[in-house]
Design an enzyme around this catalytic site. Structure first.
Site, PDB file in Angstrom:
ATOM      1  N   SER A   1       0.854  -1.188   0.000  1.00 60.39           N
ATOM      2  CA  SER A   1       0.000   0.000   0.000  1.00 60.39           C
ATOM      3  C   SER A   1       0.888   1.235   0.000  1.00 60.39           C
ATOM      4  CB  SER A   1      -0.873  -0.024   1.271  1.00 60.39           C
ATOM      5  OG  SER A   1      -1.416   1.268   1.539  1.00 60.39           O
TER       6      SER A   1
ATOM      7  N   TYR B   1      -3.185  -0.582  10.097  1.00 59.08           N
ATOM      8  CA  TYR B   1      -3.035  -0.892   8.668  1.00 59.08           C
ATOM      9  C   TYR B   1      -1.653  -0.486   8.180  1.00 59.08           C
ATOM     10  CZ  TYR B   1      -4.401  -0.831   3.692  1.00 59.08           C
ATOM     11  OH  TYR B   1      -4.484  -1.046   2.334  1.00 59.08           O
TER      12      TYR B   1
HETATM   13  P1  NAP Z   1     -11.765  -5.529  -0.295  1.00 60.18           P
HETATM   14  O1  NAP Z   1     -12.748  -5.200  -1.364  1.00 60.18           O
HETATM   15  O2  NAP Z   1     -12.118  -5.304   1.135  1.00 60.18           O
HETATM   16  O3  NAP Z   1     -11.286  -7.062  -0.504  1.00 60.18           O
HETATM   17  C1  NAP Z   1     -10.502  -7.670   0.468  1.00 60.18           C
HETATM   18  C2  NAP Z   1     -10.667  -9.163   0.274  1.00 60.18           C
HETATM   19  O4  NAP Z   1      -9.941  -9.851   1.305  1.00 60.18           O
HETATM   20  C3  NAP Z   1     -12.134  -9.621   0.393  1.00 60.18           C
HETATM   21  O5  NAP Z   1     -12.407 -10.580  -0.590  1.00 60.18           O
HETATM   22  C4  NAP Z   1     -12.177 -10.239   1.776  1.00 60.18           C
HETATM   23  O6  NAP Z   1     -13.157 -11.242   1.914  1.00 60.18           O
HETATM   24  C5  NAP Z   1     -10.787 -10.866   1.843  1.00 60.18           C
HETATM   25  N1  NAP Z   1     -10.420 -11.205   3.215  1.00 60.18           N
HETATM   26  C6  NAP Z   1     -10.391 -10.387   4.288  1.00 60.18           C
HETATM   27  N2  NAP Z   1     -10.011 -11.078   5.382  1.00 60.18           N
HETATM   28  C7  NAP Z   1      -9.804 -12.377   4.983  1.00 60.18           C
HETATM   29  C8  NAP Z   1      -9.409 -13.573   5.647  1.00 60.18           C
HETATM   30  N3  NAP Z   1      -9.142 -13.586   6.972  1.00 60.18           N
HETATM   31  N4  NAP Z   1      -9.310 -14.707   4.922  1.00 60.18           N
HETATM   32  C9  NAP Z   1      -9.592 -14.715   3.603  1.00 60.18           C
HETATM   33  N5  NAP Z   1      -9.975 -13.606   2.889  1.00 60.18           N
HETATM   34  C10 NAP Z   1     -10.072 -12.453   3.597  1.00 60.18           C
HETATM   35  O7  NAP Z   1     -10.421  -4.712  -0.514  1.00 60.18           O
HETATM   36  P2  NAP Z   1      -9.637  -4.237  -1.820  1.00 60.18           P
HETATM   37  O8  NAP Z   1      -9.726  -2.760  -1.901  1.00 60.18           O
HETATM   38  O9  NAP Z   1      -9.992  -5.080  -3.002  1.00 60.18           O
HETATM   39  O10 NAP Z   1      -8.153  -4.567  -1.315  1.00 60.18           O
HETATM   40  C11 NAP Z   1      -7.486  -5.721  -1.681  1.00 60.18           C
HETATM   41  C12 NAP Z   1      -6.076  -5.570  -1.135  1.00 60.18           C
HETATM   42  O11 NAP Z   1      -5.497  -4.342  -1.634  1.00 60.18           O
HETATM   43  C13 NAP Z   1      -6.015  -5.449   0.386  1.00 60.18           C
HETATM   44  O12 NAP Z   1      -4.862  -6.094   0.877  1.00 60.18           O
HETATM   45  C14 NAP Z   1      -5.892  -3.940   0.623  1.00 60.18           C
HETATM   46  O13 NAP Z   1      -5.256  -3.643   1.856  1.00 60.18           O
HETATM   47  C15 NAP Z   1      -5.037  -3.549  -0.536  1.00 60.18           C
HETATM   48  N6  NAP Z   1      -5.097  -2.129  -0.914  1.00 60.18           N
HETATM   49  C16 NAP Z   1      -6.290  -1.565  -1.260  1.00 60.18           C
HETATM   50  C17 NAP Z   1      -6.296  -0.206  -1.642  1.00 60.18           C
HETATM   51  C18 NAP Z   1      -7.554   0.514  -2.036  1.00 60.18           C
HETATM   52  O14 NAP Z   1      -7.490   1.754  -2.160  1.00 60.18           O
HETATM   53  N7  NAP Z   1      -8.677  -0.175  -2.239  1.00 60.18           N
HETATM   54  C19 NAP Z   1      -5.114   0.513  -1.675  1.00 60.18           C
HETATM   55  C20 NAP Z   1      -3.927  -0.114  -1.281  1.00 60.18           C
HETATM   56  C21 NAP Z   1      -3.936  -1.444  -0.916  1.00 60.18           C
HETATM   57  P3  NAP Z   1     -14.579 -10.857   2.557  1.00 60.18           P
HETATM   58  O15 NAP Z   1     -15.183  -9.785   1.680  1.00 60.18           O
HETATM   59  O16 NAP Z   1     -15.357 -12.132   2.548  1.00 60.18           O
HETATM   60  O17 NAP Z   1     -14.272 -10.343   3.941  1.00 60.18           O
HETATM   61  C1  GCO Z   2      -7.312   5.071   3.837  1.00 61.00           C
HETATM   62  C2  GCO Z   2      -7.367   4.185   2.636  1.00 61.00           C
HETATM   63  C3  GCO Z   2      -5.961   3.757   2.248  1.00 61.00           C
HETATM   64  C4  GCO Z   2      -6.021   2.959   0.974  1.00 61.00           C
HETATM   65  C5  GCO Z   2      -4.695   2.473   0.551  1.00 61.00           C
HETATM   66  C6  GCO Z   2      -3.765   3.560   0.185  1.00 61.00           C
HETATM   67  O1  GCO Z   2      -8.184   4.938   4.712  1.00 61.00           O
HETATM   68  O2  GCO Z   2      -6.382   5.907   3.853  1.00 61.00           O
HETATM   69  O3  GCO Z   2      -8.199   3.051   2.849  1.00 61.00           O
HETATM   70  O4  GCO Z   2      -5.400   3.008   3.294  1.00 61.00           O
HETATM   71  O5  GCO Z   2      -6.835   1.858   1.132  1.00 61.00           O
HETATM   72  O6  GCO Z   2      -4.133   1.579   1.456  1.00 61.00           O
HETATM   73  O7  GCO Z   2      -2.623   2.966  -0.388  1.00 61.00           O
END
Ligand code: NAP
Ligand code: GCO
Length: 265
Positions: free
Chosen positions: A146, A159
């Site tokens: 992230s 986080y």
């Molecule tokens: P999301 O829509 O919340 O998806 C997260 C996924 O992880 C969901 O399918 C969730 O399943 C699954 N999960 C959570 N806990 C779990 C567990 N204990 N065992 C198995 N599966 C589990 O989030 P996203 O935005 O797609 O993010 C995906 C990844 O990218 C994450 O690691 C997040 O930190 C990272 N990320 C996201 C962003 C952003 O801006 N969106 C930015 C930087 C990094 P359930 O729905 O069933 O709980």
């Molecule tokens: C927040 C956001 C971020 C993004 C991402 C940024 O609350 O600031 O959720 O954490 O998800 O991780 O890289």
């Protein structure tokens, strides 16, 4: 042929938490590049629901329920994949959670839960999958880091601590496993429009102003933007890229900030 560089035919890929959001986008693009896609989730319902999304992309996804924080659950789930599909060639540690709570108000249990899912689980899953890659002398591990691997911000202490640790866990895996021709890299998405950010994006939330002012590209990222970066890190094209965090953030980390509008300076 340039296309061969990104051809994943014959590869088995596991995307943890791959039923929606960024994980789904990654699963789709790796599947369209030829990989056999396996996804896990906590919820059987979400696994069944994602089948249609993958099928619409021409992908027959293999699904298995397990909690990535459970060593026994991970061992059982990976054993099912190895038996039914094959040894994993590409592991995407995508599953993750976030809790937005000020430090002083954060229950210890909540802090530990975020660390368990976002930092310890990638270790658990990678430890289970890596021996097969070592045996093959080939493998790709992509840890979903992230911007918060290098930045903090208020209310996301757990986080940021987890994702910061994941950056250096990625480096440590590289130090120990690169010699087996395993490439271990991270992806550092910026602000991406998924369910994880819905709470700070939808309904004209003021956080949108911050994201717009900090993102030179002037938009939220889409899951597909991250998926495309994952294709590079999962392919032959990245065979000498190791221990790297590929930021997919529209330029946020390059940007100190600027005065918007007619007096833009
Ligand atoms: P999301 O829509 O919340 O998806 C997260 C996924 O992880 C969901 O399918 C969730 O399943 C699954 N999960 C959570 N806990 C779990 C567990 N204990 N065992 C198995 N599966 C589990 O989030 P996203 O935005 O797609 O993010 C995906 C990844 O990218 C994450 O690691 C997040 O930190 C990272 N990320 C996201 C962003 C952003 O801006 N969106 C930015 C930087 C990094 P359930 O729905 O069933 O709980
Ligand atoms: C927040 C956001 C971020 C993004 C991402 C940024 O609350 O600031 O959720 O954490 O998800 O991780 O890289």
């Amino acid at each position: 042929m340039i296309q061969q560089l990104f051809d994943l035919t014959g590869k088995v890929a596991l995307i943890t938490g791959g039923t929606h959001g960024i994980g789904l986008a990654i699963g789709k693009v790796l599947g369209q590049a030829g990989a056999k896609i396996c996804v896990n989730d906590l919820s059987e319902e979400k696994l069944q629901n994602c089948r249609a999304e993958y099928a619409a992309a021409g992908i027959d996804v293999f699904t298995v329920v397990f909690d990535v924080t459970s060593e026994a659950g991970v061992d059982r789930g990976i054993s099912i994949i190895e038996k039914e599909v094959g040894k994993i060639d590409i592991l995407v540690n995508n599953a993750g959670i976030i809790k937005r709570i000020p430090i002083l108000d954060m229950p210890l249990a909540d802090f530990k839960q975020v660390l368990d899912v976002d930092l310890v689980a990638p270790l658990i899953v990678s430890k289970r999958v890596a021996p097969g890659m070592i045996e093959k002398r080939a493998g790709k591990i992509i840890n979903m880091c992230s911007m918060m691997s290098v930045y903090g911000r208020n209310t996301v202490s757990a986080y940021a601590a987890a994702k910061g640790g994941l950056k250096l866990l990625t480096a440590s895996m590289t130090c120990e496993w690169a010699k087996f021709n395993i490439q271990i890299n991270g992806i550092g998405p910026g602000y991406i429009a998924t369910s994880q950010t819905a709470a700070i994006r939808e309904g004209n939330h003021p956080f949108n102003d911050l994201v717009m002012s900090r993102t030179p590209a002037g938009r939220w990222g889409e899951p597909e933007d991250v998926g495309n970066a994952a294709l590079f890190l999962a392919s032959k094209a990245s065979d000498f890229v190791n221990g790297h965090i590929l930021f997919v953030d529209g330029g946020i980390l390059a940007n100190f900030g600027y005065v918007k509008g007619e007096n833009e300076i």
